[in-house]
Design a protein around this motif. Structure first.
Motif, PDB file in Angstrom:
ATOM      1  N   GLU A 115       0.753  -1.225  -0.052  1.00 46.59           N
ATOM      2  CA  GLU A 115       0.009   0.027   0.274  1.00 46.59           C
ATOM      3  C   GLU A 115       0.861   1.213   0.040  1.00 46.59           C
ATOM      4  OE1 GLU A 115      -2.803   2.132   3.393  1.00 46.59           O
ATOM      5  OE2 GLU A 115      -3.092  -0.107   3.183  1.00 46.59           O
ATOM      6  N   GLU A 118       2.742   1.724  -3.508  1.00 48.58           N
ATOM      7  CA  GLU A 118       2.095   1.904  -4.481  1.00 48.58           C
ATOM      8  C   GLU A 118       1.723   3.457  -4.383  1.00 48.58           C
ATOM      9  OE1 GLU A 118      -0.661  -2.022  -5.851  1.00 48.58           O
ATOM     10  OE2 GLU A 118      -1.437  -0.586  -4.132  1.00 48.58           O
ATOM     11  N   ARG A 119       1.619   3.874  -3.019  1.00 49.29           N
ATOM     12  CA  ARG A 119       1.401   5.329  -2.808  1.00 49.29           C
ATOM     13  C   ARG A 119       2.714   6.167  -3.408  1.00 49.29           C
ATOM     14  NH1 ARG A 119       3.286   8.951   0.617  1.00 49.29           N
ATOM     15  NH2 ARG A 119       3.904   7.135   2.043  1.00 49.29           N
ATOM     16  N   LEU A 121       4.671   5.299  -5.656  1.00 52.52           N
ATOM     17  CA  LEU A 121       4.722   5.117  -7.393  1.00 52.52           C
ATOM     18  C   LEU A 121       3.718   6.177  -7.915  1.00 52.52           C
ATOM     19  CD1 LEU A 121       4.986   1.356  -7.820  1.00 52.52           C
ATOM     20  CD2 LEU A 121       6.608   3.212  -8.307  1.00 52.52           C
ATOM     21  N   ARG A 122       2.612   6.509  -6.987  1.00 55.10           N
ATOM     22  CA  ARG A 122       1.825   7.392  -7.864  1.00 55.10           C
ATOM     23  C   ARG A 122       2.160   8.726  -7.674  1.00 55.10           C
ATOM     24  NH1 ARG A 122      -1.942   4.175  -4.920  1.00 55.10           N
ATOM     25  NH2 ARG A 122      -1.965   5.612  -3.179  1.00 55.10           N
ATOM     26  N   GLU A 123       2.793   9.170  -6.553  1.00 58.88           N
ATOM     27  CA  GLU A 123       3.567  10.344  -6.350  1.00 58.88           C
ATOM     28  C   GLU A 123       4.693  10.690  -6.879  1.00 58.88           C
ATOM     29  OE1 GLU A 123       4.034  10.592  -2.104  1.00 58.88           O
ATOM     30  OE2 GLU A 123       1.876  10.678  -1.563  1.00 58.88           O
ATOM     31  N   GLY A 124       5.230   9.540  -7.450  1.00 59.65           N
ATOM     32  CA  GLY A 124       6.765   9.513  -8.097  1.00 59.65           C
ATOM     33  C   GLY A 124       7.842   9.326  -7.062  1.00 59.65           C
TER      34      GLY A 124
END
Length: 424
Positions: A115, A118-119, A121-124
């Motif tokens: 979790e 993945e956060r 990765l979404r933020e970069g």
């Protein structure tokens, strides 16, 4: 991953194993864990018997997968919440009921790591400047003149260059790639394993898990990488096999296991509960147990030193002076039986060493499933009162905020008793 026979047992419970279910390597690993007080393996006439101590988690062996569920004090649906509280990290969405399936504790921790990754990765992913040496067909960065002259002998078809570019291949990300790979070996859910595999491909990896752990121990958080702290917390838990700095007394298994020592978890919970409760009443925790602690000298061998799990400095009756209250976390069923003589002696020693001389007081905090309770023990001798021991049972199904309020009520009672010994 080869199919392994599942073996489920509860904390402080045992389960039989067939003679061929354990390989020689498994027996060696289990004996090593037995030496650390995690479990007990005994040989029986018909095979083996495996008994869990105050330990929960998952152990992946060559032929069986052992799942130890919490049975004693902290219910399964609360384990992840209390673990996140002890670690000082946000409670993950994976803090669901243990009994929803056979996944168990390892899958919950792996999902918590996933979790957070993945956060990120979404933020970069965070990038930083990395120095590299490479051979390129065109000039990038700076030409490495020495390498060009000694290796290419003046030829210019390939150039030895030094570059300094911003890349994601840094330690903040490498430790997460290593942790995702370790989680992949522990996950029992096919869907979770697929997601872990996909996330692991997006992160660089350290050369070894040991290198990743060393990097985590060296990590300092700033405004640039503070968002990595929750992910690193779960990564450290997985890479240590259940052992967490300042949480567990051992380092767990070296690989393929995630075992959590429940007494150490309870100590971490009580330390944070007591510190927060003291802060609400003008107090604070004393780091390191107030200097050298209580020391025994003159016996055979080296001097021994022991300290309470938590030492609180509280405002005294006189303005500008403070008193000390020793707090000890006990992972025992003191809601079902009386406090043992050994624990009474231990708390009396703590109160005599730290608390005011005319009001020696100490506090025991233990888990109590199904309710909250408080009682007071008064220890007397021929010459009068030797000490007062507050015994506080914390309902582990309650919220940390409620538990903090219960400890705060004991601190108020302690402040209401004047004492002559003044502490800084």
């Amino acid at each position: 991953m080869p199919d392994r026979t599942p073996v489920r047992l509860g904390e402080y419970k045992s389960a039989p194993l067939e003679p061929d279910q354990l390989s020689p390597r498994d027996v060696d690993r289990l004996h090593a864990l037995q030496a650390r007080g995690c479990l007990t393996l005994t040989r029986e006439r018909t095979g083996w018997r495996l008994k869990a101590d105050a330990t929960v988690g998952v152990l992946v062996l060559d032929r069986v997968r052992v799942v130890i569920a919490p049975k004693f004090a902290i219910p399964g649906e609360q384990l992840m919440s209390w673990l996140a509280y002890a670690l000082g990290t946000p409670v993950p969405a994976t803090a669901r009921r243990w009994a929803t399936g056979p996944d168990g504790y390892a899958d919950l921790v792996a999902a918590a790591l996933l979790e957070e990754c993945e956060r990120l990765l979404r933020e970069g992913l965070r990038r930083d400047y990395v120095r590299r040496r490479s051979v390129e067909p065109v000039l990038r960065g700076r030409l490495d003149v020495a390498a060009q002259a000694t290796r290419r002998y003046g030829q210019l078809d390939q150039l030895h260059v030094r570059t300094f570019d911003r890349e994601a291949d840094i330690w903040d990300n490498r430790v997460l790639g290593s942790a995702l790979k370790a989680a992949l070996g522990l996950a029992s859910s096919p869907d979770l394993a697929r997601l872990l595999y996909g996330a692991a491909g997006a992160f660089p990896q350290a050369t070894t898990p040991a290198a990743a752990l060393r990097a985590l121990d060296r990590t300092h958080y700033t405004r640039l990488n503070t968002r990595y702290r929750p992910a690193h917390t779960w990564a450290r838990l997985l890479l240590r096999g259940g052992g967490v700095t300042d949480l567990l007394t051992d380092h767990g298994t070296t690989a393929d296991g995630l075992l959590l020592r429940m007494p150490a978890l309870w100590e971490a919970v009580v330390r944070r509960l007591g510190t927060e409760a003291a802060g609400l009443h003008g107090g604070r925790s004393v780091p390191g147990g107030s200097g050298a602690g209580i020391t025994v000298r003159g016996d055979l061998g080296s001097a021994s030193t022991f300290r309470p799990d938590l030492l609180l400095s509280l405002p005294g009756h006189d303005k500008g002076h403070r008193t000390l209250l020793p707090v000890d976390a006990k992972y025992k069923r003191y809601d079902c039986h009386g406090v043992s003589a050994a624990d009474v002696h231990q708390l009396l020693t703590y109160s005599g060493g730290y608390a005011p001389a005319d009001a020696p007081t100490a506090l025991i905090v233990h888990p109590q499933p199904g309710g909250h309770a408080q009682r007071t023990l008064q220890v007397r001798g021929p010459n009068g009162l030797l000490g007062t021991i507050h015994v506080l049972g914390v309902d582990t199904a309650a919220t940390p905020e409620q538990a903090t309020a219960w400890i705060g009520s004991v601190l108020l009672d302690h402040r209401a008793r004047p004492g002559r010994r003044q502490q800084p």
